[in-house]
Motif scaffolding. Structure first.
Motif: not given
Length: 144
Positions: A9-10, A13-14, A16-17, A81
């Motif tokens: 999940l992290l 999120f990373l 996408v950001l 990532t």
């Protein structure tokens, strides 16, 4: 399994950001070039919010235009990532592991190598210990 799900999940999120950041940075140079006649009145906030609201449309537009900054940024984001997810050491440092050393306020049981250090502790037989204990109690009362 729970830790893997959190890490996944992290990672998403990373990814996408950072990809949203790349879309805005890669798109700002062509945007400035198209508004170079009146650069002070260019609708920067509208451009950025449009990129944030429609990132897939913005990225496909950059792919069609063959924007090299977008390709380089996206590749860097994917590599970073993957590195951050699988290869960065997230282990506990020296000060987070209280069982490796003693600190004030750490509540843990002492280990044998901390208690019985060579030259600091002396082994005394049980009978001698009792004699020494009785002798110290008699001396403190003044009976000896």
């Amino acid at each position: 399994m729970k830790m893997f799900g959190l890490r996944l999940l992290l990672t998403v999120f990373l990814l996408v950001l950072l990809e949203l950041l790349v879309i805005n940075i890669a798109g700002i140079l062509p945007f400035i070039a198209s508004h170079k006649a009146n650069i002070s009145d260019a609708p920067y906030m509208e451009f950025i919010t449009d990129n944030l609201q429609h990132p897939i449309e913005s990225s496909t537009h950059m792919i069609e235009e063959k924007n090299p900054l977008f390709f380089l940024g996206s590749g860097a984001v994917v590599l970073f990532t993957i590195y951050a997810t699988f290869f960065m050491k997230g282990g506990k440092g020296k000060y987070e592991l209280a069982d490796k050393y003693g600190v004030h306020g750490s509540s843990r049981f002492a280990q044998r190598h901390e208690i019985f250090k060579q030259g600091e502790t002396v082994g005394v037989p049980a009978k001698q210990l009792m004699k020494d204990l009785e002798a110290s109690m008699l001396v403190s009362k003044g009976e000896k």
